[in-house]
Scaffold this motif. Structure first.
Motif, PDB file in Angstrom:
ATOM      1  N   SER A 253       0.827  -1.205   0.000  1.00 50.57           N
ATOM      2  CA  SER A 253       0.000   0.000   0.000  1.00 50.57           C
ATOM      3  C   SER A 253       0.857   1.248   0.000  1.00 50.57           C
ATOM      4  CB  SER A 253      -0.906   0.038   1.241  1.00 50.57           C
ATOM      5  OG  SER A 253      -1.728  -1.088   1.276  1.00 50.57           O
TER       6      SER A 253
ATOM      7  N   TYR B  23       0.912   3.805  -2.916  1.00 51.28           N
ATOM      8  CA  TYR B  23       0.401   5.148  -2.715  1.00 51.28           C
ATOM      9  C   TYR B  23       1.402   6.195  -3.162  1.00 51.28           C
ATOM     10  CZ  TYR B  23      -2.054   9.069  -0.754  1.00 51.28           C
ATOM     11  OH  TYR B  23      -2.713  10.266  -0.626  1.00 51.28           O
ATOM     12  N   LYS B  24       2.661   5.971  -2.790  1.00 48.71           N
ATOM     13  CA  LYS B  24       3.692   6.925  -3.142  1.00 48.71           C
ATOM     14  C   LYS B  24       3.859   7.043  -4.649  1.00 48.71           C
ATOM     15  CE  LYS B  24       5.404   8.555   0.708  1.00 48.71           C
ATOM     16  NZ  LYS B  24       5.193   9.952   1.059  1.00 48.71           N
TER      17      LYS B  24
ATOM     18  N   PHE C  25      -4.006   6.339  -4.214  1.00 47.49           N
ATOM     19  CA  PHE C  25      -4.829   5.323  -3.579  1.00 47.49           C
ATOM     20  C   PHE C  25      -5.092   4.129  -4.497  1.00 47.49           C
ATOM     21  CE2 PHE C  25      -7.283   3.784  -0.289  1.00 47.49           C
ATOM     22  CZ  PHE C  25      -8.585   3.484  -0.667  1.00 47.49           C
TER      23      PHE C  25
ATOM     24  N   ALA D  23      -2.197   1.896  -4.653  1.00 47.48           N
ATOM     25  CA  ALA D  23      -2.058   1.204  -3.369  1.00 47.48           C
ATOM     26  C   ALA D  23      -2.938  -0.038  -3.379  1.00 47.48           C
ATOM     27  CB  ALA D  23      -2.441   2.136  -2.216  1.00 47.48           C
ATOM     28  N   ILE D  24      -4.171   0.146  -3.863  1.00 49.09           N
ATOM     29  CA  ILE D  24      -5.093  -0.990  -3.957  1.00 49.09           C
ATOM     30  C   ILE D  24      -4.541  -2.025  -4.927  1.00 49.09           C
ATOM     31  CG2 ILE D  24      -7.401  -1.713  -4.637  1.00 49.09           C
ATOM     32  CD1 ILE D  24      -8.413   1.009  -3.918  1.00 49.09           C
TER      33      ILE D  24
ATOM     34  N   ILE E  15      -5.046  -0.771   3.652  1.00 47.35           N
ATOM     35  CA  ILE E  15      -4.782   0.074   2.497  1.00 47.35           C
ATOM     36  C   ILE E  15      -5.208   1.506   2.789  1.00 47.35           C
ATOM     37  CG2 ILE E  15      -5.197   0.424   0.048  1.00 47.35           C
ATOM     38  CD1 ILE E  15      -5.860  -2.497  -0.220  1.00 47.35           C
TER      39      ILE E  15
ATOM     40  N   ILE F 221      -2.914   3.094   5.656  1.00 46.98           N
ATOM     41  CA  ILE F 221      -1.568   3.408   5.181  1.00 46.98           C
ATOM     42  C   ILE F 221      -1.601   4.558   4.191  1.00 46.98           C
ATOM     43  CG2 ILE F 221       0.368   2.566   3.832  1.00 46.98           C
ATOM     44  CD1 ILE F 221       0.499   1.468   6.524  1.00 46.98           C
ATOM     45  N   SER F 222      -2.609   4.580   3.341  1.00 49.94           N
ATOM     46  CA  SER F 222      -2.702   5.677   2.377  1.00 49.94           C
ATOM     47  C   SER F 222      -2.859   7.003   3.105  1.00 49.94           C
ATOM     48  CB  SER F 222      -3.881   5.455   1.423  1.00 49.94           C
ATOM     49  OG  SER F 222      -3.682   4.293   0.666  1.00 49.94           O
TER      50      SER F 222
END
Lengths: 176, 173
Positions: free
Chosen positions: A64, A68-69, A73, A76-77, B88, B91-92
């Motif tokens: 994640s 994300y980085k 989002f 991340a998923i 998720i 953390i996001s």
């Protein structure tokens, strides 16, 4: 775009190769981080500490975070799903098979004997968790609070989530 | 709808899965076994045992097994999605707002929570041991496996080895 595809494949690979518990993902995460120069071992150690404290296994946390980085989002998923895809497939296959053989008395007998083994594995993992939770700072204070809360938890039959909330607040209060 | 139910139940459990797959055992026992009655405590432990041999994260695997039992392939998928989604999201959020994940108030909060996790795990483990270690055989297996873990042998190998041993003994006796 290409990066995301490649990293997704990498996470699928990690998901496939990491056997036996959350910490098993770490060597693979380290390799991934170094190969693509995304993060180093020190970062992983930080993430381990965080993963002890944030919900979810470190593998998902890492997937994640990196996702994300890189792309917010959705990515991340994406990476998290990539990580669990192999698990899902294997679990479904095994569960299907298990459904058919589970009723066999010999199978049940085998499981009965494996139970103490699993309990031993859980006990074994409890030891480092206790070390991390109690031994770093404020050991005596933490122990005292824990013993008192344990007693209260049993006596009042607290809901586990309530216990977590109370302990969290105590942590803030006492600056544990 | 069972899929939504699976997703939400495992979402709740995912929210409190601090400290790894085993730490959710008390919550699984409370919510899945006792409240929802989706499987027995025995079955739950069996899933954990099998989960030692399957790739990937154990909490995800256990969720997958329970999901499959309740609702087949899609049940498995929804349970798995449920248990990983809180991570998720959290953390996001942490990744976007905190440049350094080391804020002190967070640390105090989390250190407190760790105590709760220890309490819950110890309590649950104690109950399980009372129920499942009933004779010398069980105790021997328990202590034996515990000793093996100190030798840094992988869980997979321990369980596989034990499995082979048990099957060998049972089918030769």
């Amino acid at each position: 775009m290409l990066e995301i595809f490649i990293y997704s494949l990498e996470f699928i690979k990690i998901g496939l190769l990491a056997f036996g518990g959350g910490l098993a993902t770490i060597p693979f995460l380290k390799e991934f981080g170094l190969n693509y120069q995304l993060f180093d071992l020190e970062f992983i150690v930080e993430m381990i500490a965080i993963a002890e404290s944030t919900p979810g296994p470190i593998g998902i946390n890492m997937a994640s975070y990196v996702g994300y980085k890189i792309g917010g989002f959705l990515i991340a998923i994406n990476f998290s799903l990539a990580l669990v895809l192999p698990s899902l497939v294997v679990v479904i296959i095994i569960a299907r098979y298990l459904k058919n053989i589970n009723h066999h008395p010999k199978v049940q007998a085998v499981f009965k004997l494996l139970k103490p083994a699993t309990l031993a594995l859980i006990s074994a993992v409890l030891i480092p968790i206790i070390k991390i939770s109690f031994l770093k700072t404020n050991t005596i204070l933490k122990l005292s609070i824990a013993i008192i809360m344990f007693y209260i938890y049993r006596q009042l039959k607290l809901h586990p989530i309530l216990l977590i909330l109370i302990c969290g607040l105590l942590g803030l209060l006492f600056k544990l | 709808m069972v899929y939504l139910d699976l997703f939400l139940s495992f979402f709740k459990i995912g929210c409190v899965s601090f400290g790894g797959g085993y730490s959710i055992l008390p919550f699984l026992n409370k919510h899945i076994v006792t409240t929802k009655k989706w499987c027995t405590e025995e079955e739950l432990l069996n899933y954990y045992t099998i989960g030692q041999l399957t790739p990937g994260v154990i909490s995800v695997n256990v969720a997958g097994f329970i999901g499959y039992k309740m609702a087949g392939v899609f049940g498995s998928v929804f349970a798995t999605l449920g248990i990983i989604t809180p991570s998720i999201i959290i953390i996001s959020i942490l990744a976007s707002y905190l440049h350094n994940l080391n804020q002190s108030y967070l640390i105090y909060l989390l250190n407190g929570i760790k105590l709760a996790i220890c309490i819950l795990m110890i309590d649950n483990l104690y109950q399980l041991m009372k129920k499942n270690i009933k004779n010398y055989h069980h105790l021997l297996i328990y202590l034996g496996v515990l000793a093996l873990t100190f030798l840094n042998i992988s869980n997979v190998i321990i369980i596989l080895g034990l499995l082979i041993l048990i099957i060998g003994v049972k089918f030769n006796a």
